[in-house]
Design a protein around this motif. Structure first.
Motif, mmCIF file in Angstrom:
data_model
loop_
_atom_site.group_PDB
_atom_site.id
_atom_site.type_symbol
_atom_site.label_atom_id
_atom_site.label_comp_id
_atom_site.label_asym_id
_atom_site.label_seq_id
_atom_site.Cartn_x
_atom_site.Cartn_y
_atom_site.Cartn_z
ATOM 1 N N GLY A 98 0.876 -1.370 0.094
ATOM 2 C CA GLY A 98 -0.107 -0.137 0.059
ATOM 3 C C GLY A 98 0.944 1.186 -0.003
ATOM 4 O O GLY A 98 1.234 1.550 1.032
ATOM 5 N N LEU A 99 1.111 1.912 -1.271
ATOM 6 C CA LEU A 99 1.975 2.890 -1.317
ATOM 7 C C LEU A 99 1.395 4.056 -0.938
ATOM 8 O O LEU A 99 1.801 5.042 -0.266
ATOM 9 C CB LEU A 99 2.634 2.974 -2.758
ATOM 10 C CG LEU A 99 3.567 4.120 -2.995
ATOM 11 C CD1 LEU A 99 4.766 4.346 -2.100
ATOM 12 C CD2 LEU A 99 4.059 4.081 -4.588
ATOM 13 N N GLY A 100 0.039 4.439 -1.387
ATOM 14 C CA GLY A 100 -0.600 5.769 -1.126
ATOM 15 C C GLY A 100 0.090 6.811 -1.699
ATOM 16 O O GLY A 100 0.721 6.709 -2.847
ATOM 17 N N ALA A 160 7.675 -1.536 -2.801
ATOM 18 C CA ALA A 160 6.338 -1.354 -2.423
ATOM 19 C C ALA A 160 5.249 -1.785 -3.573
ATOM 20 O O ALA A 160 5.631 -1.817 -4.848
ATOM 21 C CB ALA A 160 6.168 0.431 -2.765
ATOM 22 N N GLU A 202 1.678 -1.480 -5.006
ATOM 23 C CA GLU A 202 0.410 -0.434 -5.022
ATOM 24 C C GLU A 202 -0.346 -1.236 -6.146
ATOM 25 O O GLU A 202 -0.231 -1.312 -7.046
ATOM 26 C CB GLU A 202 0.779 0.850 -5.300
ATOM 27 C CG GLU A 202 -0.179 1.830 -5.615
ATOM 28 C CD GLU A 202 -1.410 1.892 -4.488
ATOM 29 O OE1 GLU A 202 -2.416 1.723 -4.662
ATOM 30 O OE2 GLU A 202 -0.816 2.071 -3.228
ATOM 31 N N ASP A 211 -3.178 0.365 -7.615
ATOM 32 C CA ASP A 211 -3.605 1.600 -8.564
ATOM 33 C C ASP A 211 -2.401 2.321 -9.217
ATOM 34 O O ASP A 211 -1.735 3.102 -8.549
ATOM 35 C CB ASP A 211 -4.547 2.445 -7.876
ATOM 36 C CG ASP A 211 -5.116 3.324 -9.099
ATOM 37 O OD1 ASP A 211 -4.700 3.723 -10.078
ATOM 38 O OD2 ASP A 211 -6.147 3.915 -8.503
ATOM 39 N N VAL A 262 -2.577 5.847 -8.502
ATOM 40 C CA VAL A 262 -1.854 6.272 -7.196
ATOM 41 C C VAL A 262 -0.437 6.528 -7.226
ATOM 42 O O VAL A 262 0.119 7.541 -6.749
ATOM 43 C CB VAL A 262 -2.532 5.450 -6.083
ATOM 44 C CG1 VAL A 262 -1.596 5.682 -4.696
ATOM 45 C CG2 VAL A 262 -3.818 5.445 -5.976
ATOM 46 N N VAL A 263 0.418 5.868 -7.851
ATOM 47 C CA VAL A 263 1.934 5.725 -7.971
ATOM 48 C C VAL A 263 2.244 7.154 -8.788
ATOM 49 O O VAL A 263 3.120 7.944 -8.369
ATOM 50 C CB VAL A 263 2.488 4.488 -8.561
ATOM 51 C CG1 VAL A 263 3.769 4.871 -8.947
ATOM 52 C CG2 VAL A 263 2.288 3.317 -7.860
ATOM 53 N N VAL A 289 8.871 -0.340 -7.172
ATOM 54 C CA VAL A 289 7.605 -0.234 -7.031
ATOM 55 C C VAL A 289 6.818 -1.190 -8.127
ATOM 56 O O VAL A 289 7.028 -1.323 -9.252
ATOM 57 C CB VAL A 289 6.878 1.125 -7.692
ATOM 58 C CG1 VAL A 289 5.228 1.061 -7.558
ATOM 59 C CG2 VAL A 289 7.355 2.323 -6.737
ATOM 60 N N VAL A 327 -2.896 -0.358 3.968
ATOM 61 C CA VAL A 327 -3.901 -0.145 2.867
ATOM 62 C C VAL A 327 -5.178 0.173 3.627
ATOM 63 O O VAL A 327 -5.380 -0.387 4.727
ATOM 64 C CB VAL A 327 -4.094 -1.898 2.249
ATOM 65 C CG1 VAL A 327 -5.060 -1.907 1.446
ATOM 66 C CG2 VAL A 327 -2.756 -2.303 2.043
#
Length: 164
Positions: A16-18, A37, A39, A41, A44-45, A61, A96
């Motif tokens: 979950g990078l957010g 990381a 993620e 979506d 979002v990255v 990522v 997350v």
């Protein structure tokens, strides 16, 4: 982080990078960690990179579902692109959010604290020294208690940092 070759460098997995706030904090503190990381979506990255200053050169990522994490030698029905060696991480962080706010727990979604999933994560951690950190936000005390019980069913010790 990318480019480090020292075997003693701490390696971590962030599920979950957010916006990348946690990774940016680690970078600000000049922590020499190699972090992967995951993620779900890709948008979002992109937002984390464009608007929040996430440095992609210092982070590996992977776009995918954090629940699809598996070990290289673990049999899976569908080959996951999120395969890691057993014992390869010094720390794993689950950060997350749950999109369904009606469940009484904002994060993480319940599947991220199921014992079977936690067992997979425990095997990815370094034996006898790996650390799992989970960002839990539960409005229902019974849900929080069940998360703690699930974690305690897999890990030999559990430390809570509770903000009221």
């Amino acid at each position: 982080m990318a480019g480090l070759s020292n075997q003693d460098t701490e390696s971590g997995l962030l599920i979950g990078l957010g916006g990348g706030g946690l990774v940016n904090l680690w970078d600000y503190l000049s922590l020499p960690w190699r972090v992967t990381a995951i993620e779900l979506d890709p948008g979002v990255v992109d937002i984390a990179t464009q608007y929040f200053g996430l440095d992609r050169d210092k982070l590996d990522v992977k776009i995918g579902d954090g629940l699809a994490v598996a070990m290289v030698d673990e049999p899976t029905e569908a080959r996951s692109q999120l395969l890691f060696q057993a014992g390869s991480f010094h720390f794993i962080v689950i950060d997350v959010d749950a999109k369904d706010t009606g469940k009484g727990m904002s994060c993480p979604p319940a599947a991220f604290v199921e014992p079977a999933y936690l067992r997979t994560l425990s095997m990815l951690l370094r034996p006898n020294s790996g650390v799992l950190a989970i960002n839990v936000s539960a409005r229902d005390p019974n849900l929080f208690k069940s998360v703690c019980q699930a974690v305690a069913s897999v890990f030999p010790s559990v430390v809570l940092s509770k903000k009221s």
